[in-house]
Design a protein around this motif. Structure first.
Motif, short mmCIF file in Angstrom:
data_model
loop_
_atom_site.label_atom_id
_atom_site.label_comp_id
_atom_site.label_asym_id
_atom_site.label_seq_id
_atom_site.Cartn_x
_atom_site.Cartn_y
_atom_site.Cartn_z
N GLY A 200 -25.29 -30.22 10.58
CA GLY A 200 -25.28 -28.77 10.46
C GLY A 200 -26.64 -28.24 10.04
N VAL A 201 -26.66 -27.03 9.47
CA VAL A 201 -27.91 -26.41 9.04
C VAL A 201 -28.03 -26.46 7.53
N GLY A 202 -29.17 -26.91 7.04
CA GLY A 202 -29.45 -26.90 5.62
C GLY A 202 -29.83 -25.50 5.16
N SER A 203 -29.98 -25.36 3.84
CA SER A 203 -30.15 -24.02 3.26
C SER A 203 -31.42 -23.31 3.72
N VAL A 204 -32.54 -24.03 3.86
CA VAL A 204 -33.76 -23.34 4.31
C VAL A 204 -33.89 -23.35 5.82
N GLN A 205 -33.02 -24.08 6.52
CA GLN A 205 -32.99 -24.01 7.98
C GLN A 205 -32.20 -22.80 8.47
N LEU A 206 -31.24 -22.34 7.66
CA LEU A 206 -30.30 -21.33 8.13
C LEU A 206 -31.00 -20.04 8.60
N PRO A 207 -31.98 -19.49 7.86
CA PRO A 207 -32.63 -18.27 8.38
C PRO A 207 -33.27 -18.49 9.75
N ARG A 208 -33.91 -19.64 9.94
CA ARG A 208 -34.56 -19.88 11.22
C ARG A 208 -33.53 -20.09 12.33
N PHE A 209 -32.41 -20.70 12.01
CA PHE A 209 -31.31 -20.84 12.97
C PHE A 209 -30.90 -19.47 13.50
N LEU A 210 -30.74 -18.49 12.60
CA LEU A 210 -30.37 -17.14 13.03
C LEU A 210 -31.47 -16.48 13.84
N LEU A 211 -32.72 -16.62 13.41
CA LEU A 211 -33.83 -15.98 14.12
C LEU A 211 -34.00 -16.54 15.52
N ASP A 212 -33.69 -17.83 15.71
CA ASP A 212 -33.80 -18.45 17.02
C ASP A 212 -32.66 -18.06 17.95
N THR A 213 -31.47 -17.80 17.41
CA THR A 213 -30.27 -17.71 18.24
C THR A 213 -29.61 -16.35 18.27
N CYS A 214 -30.03 -15.40 17.43
CA CYS A 214 -29.30 -14.12 17.31
C CYS A 214 -30.25 -12.92 17.47
N GLU A 215 -29.71 -11.85 18.05
CA GLU A 215 -30.48 -10.62 18.23
C GLU A 215 -30.02 -9.50 17.31
N ASN A 216 -28.82 -9.60 16.76
CA ASN A 216 -28.30 -8.52 15.93
C ASN A 216 -27.32 -9.05 14.90
N VAL A 217 -26.86 -8.17 14.04
CA VAL A 217 -25.98 -8.54 12.93
C VAL A 217 -24.67 -9.13 13.42
N GLU A 218 -24.08 -8.54 14.47
CA GLU A 218 -22.79 -9.04 14.93
C GLU A 218 -22.91 -10.46 15.47
N GLN A 219 -23.97 -10.76 16.19
CA GLN A 219 -24.19 -12.13 16.66
C GLN A 219 -24.42 -13.06 15.47
N ALA A 220 -25.14 -12.58 14.45
CA ALA A 220 -25.41 -13.42 13.28
C ALA A 220 -24.12 -13.76 12.53
N LYS A 221 -23.21 -12.79 12.41
CA LYS A 221 -21.94 -13.07 11.74
C LYS A 221 -21.19 -14.19 12.47
N GLN A 222 -21.12 -14.08 13.80
CA GLN A 222 -20.40 -15.09 14.56
C GLN A 222 -21.08 -16.45 14.47
N ALA A 223 -22.42 -16.44 14.50
CA ALA A 223 -23.15 -17.71 14.39
C ALA A 223 -22.89 -18.38 13.04
N LEU A 224 -22.88 -17.60 11.98
CA LEU A 224 -22.65 -18.15 10.65
C LEU A 224 -21.22 -18.65 10.48
N LEU A 225 -20.25 -17.89 10.98
CA LEU A 225 -18.87 -18.32 10.87
C LEU A 225 -18.60 -19.58 11.68
#
Length: 370
Positions: A200-225
């Motif tokens: 999975g994603v470690g704590s300091v990887q998580l922000p970069r995971f979102l920046l690479d894969t998401c364009e908006n808040v709704e996509q980020a919520k789904q990616a995190l869940l």
């Protein structure tokens, strides 16, 4: 690669690294820089490492490709299972911080903005561990990087990292998504039992995971869940905001439950306690010795932002109001202050140059190189 702030006599010497090309080429370049700083791949449990690579390939293909670039830089088979090819770590991690999101409706120019103070120890690793510093040992936060990544395909981004060239403390991407991490719960933080990478994603990887894969808040919520996440005993939470004027805080409860904290179309203040346990900024407990003034800092940010229209300079002043003092008896300093403009897809930042030296001039970085 250029030095953009500080000098040899200052507390911080800041490097800006701009990388273009394929994700494989970007991964190779990051690995070469990490090796220059002393990084080497760490042994890994082959079963876990194989599962890690499979998870990245399915859920975070950008990172998987950069690991192939790391293998190329190291002359290794990218499918080998004995060594972890990410975690380009060159100094330890963790921080206390304060952040404030101002939505477009509360901004004087209609631009959504997030401001944050990044607070950390001004000590060496040895001092943090209770030992005497080694000869010529530098403070662990004294060599941060600003990294602008412009891949041939996908989202460009600019991130600030203290300790991990493939991680991120602050970042914004070319879609206007901004992400930052903060310590979530000082009271429950504990020394790690292991620092081995997990699936999975470690704590300091998580922000970069979102920046690479998401364009908006709704996509980020789904990616995190949908993501598998882990930390090493230091629980973090994350403020995520987008160019559409939306924002939320992502955090995990002490029982592992996942929480999305939103305050509607209003300012969102975050410091270093779990917001889902203390959702009302007007009804916070008093600070204790172990809370690191988290409740007081949040009260200050809330009182300065509630019911008013704020300019970018008002946001800067609010962050100065909760900035760490240059007190030799206190173990923290505000090592940088970042302002994200989600409409312009930029971040601007001032870096701490040392006690008595103040901060660098404010430096502006777009999410994509111009």
């Amino acid at each position: 690669m250029t030095h953009v702030a500080g000098g040899k006599d200052d507390f911080q010497l800041v490097t800006h690294l701009t990388l273009t090309g394929s994700q494989v080429e970007i991964g190779r370049a990051l690995t070469e820089e990490a090796r220059r700083l002393g990084w080497a791949p760490t042994p890994a449990d082959p079963i876990v490492n194989r599962a890690r690579r499979a998870w990245f390939e399915r859920h975070w293909p950008q990172h998987h490709a950069r690991m192939d670039g790391a293998a190329a830089a190291l002359g290794l088979d990218p499918d080998q299972d004995e060594l972890a090819l990410d975690g380009l770590n060159y100094i330890p991690e963790g921080s206390g911080c304060s952040a404030l999101w101002i939505p477009p409706s509360a901004a004087s120019d209609g631009h959504g903005r997030v401001g944050r103070n990044y607070d950390f120890f001004p000590w060496t690793t040895s001092e943090v561990m209770g030992a005497v510093p080694g000869p010529n040992e530098l403070p662990m936060a004294s060599r941060p990087y600003v990294i602008t990544t412009v891949p041939d395909e996908g989202l460009a981004s600019t991130v600030i990292t203290m300790n991990d060239l493939d991680g991120c403390m602050d970042g914004v991407n070319s879609a206007g998504l901004a992400v930052m991490l903060l310590v979530a719960d000082f009271a429950s933080a504990a020394p790690p039992e292991t620092v081995a990478p997990q699936v999975g994603v470690g704590s300091v990887q998580l922000p970069r995971f979102l920046l690479d894969t998401c364009e908006n808040v709704e996509q980020a919520k789904q990616a995190l869940l949908g993501a598998k996440q882990y930390d090493h005993g230091l629980p973090l939470h994350y403020l995520v905001a987008d160019a559409n004027g939306k924002a939320f805080v992502w955090e995990r409860g002490r029982d592992g439950s996942e929480h999305i904290v939103e305050f509607g179309d209003g300012p969102l203040c975050v410091t270093n306690h779990l917001l889902h346990r203390h959702p009302d900024p007007m009804d916070l407990p008093e600070d204790t010795e172990g809370s690191f003034f988290s409740f007081g800092r949040l009260r200050t940010l809330h009182e300065r932002s509630k019911g008013v229209t704020m300019s970018a300079d008002d946001l800067r002043e609010s962050l100065r109001a909760v900035q760490q003092a240059e007190n030799p008896d206190l173990p923290f300093r505000t090592l940088w202050t970042t302002i994200f403009d989600t409409a312009d897809r930029t971040l601007s930042v001032r870096f701490h140059l040392g006690d008595g030296r103040g901060y660098s001039e404010e430096l502006l970085f777009p999410a994509a190189a111009r």
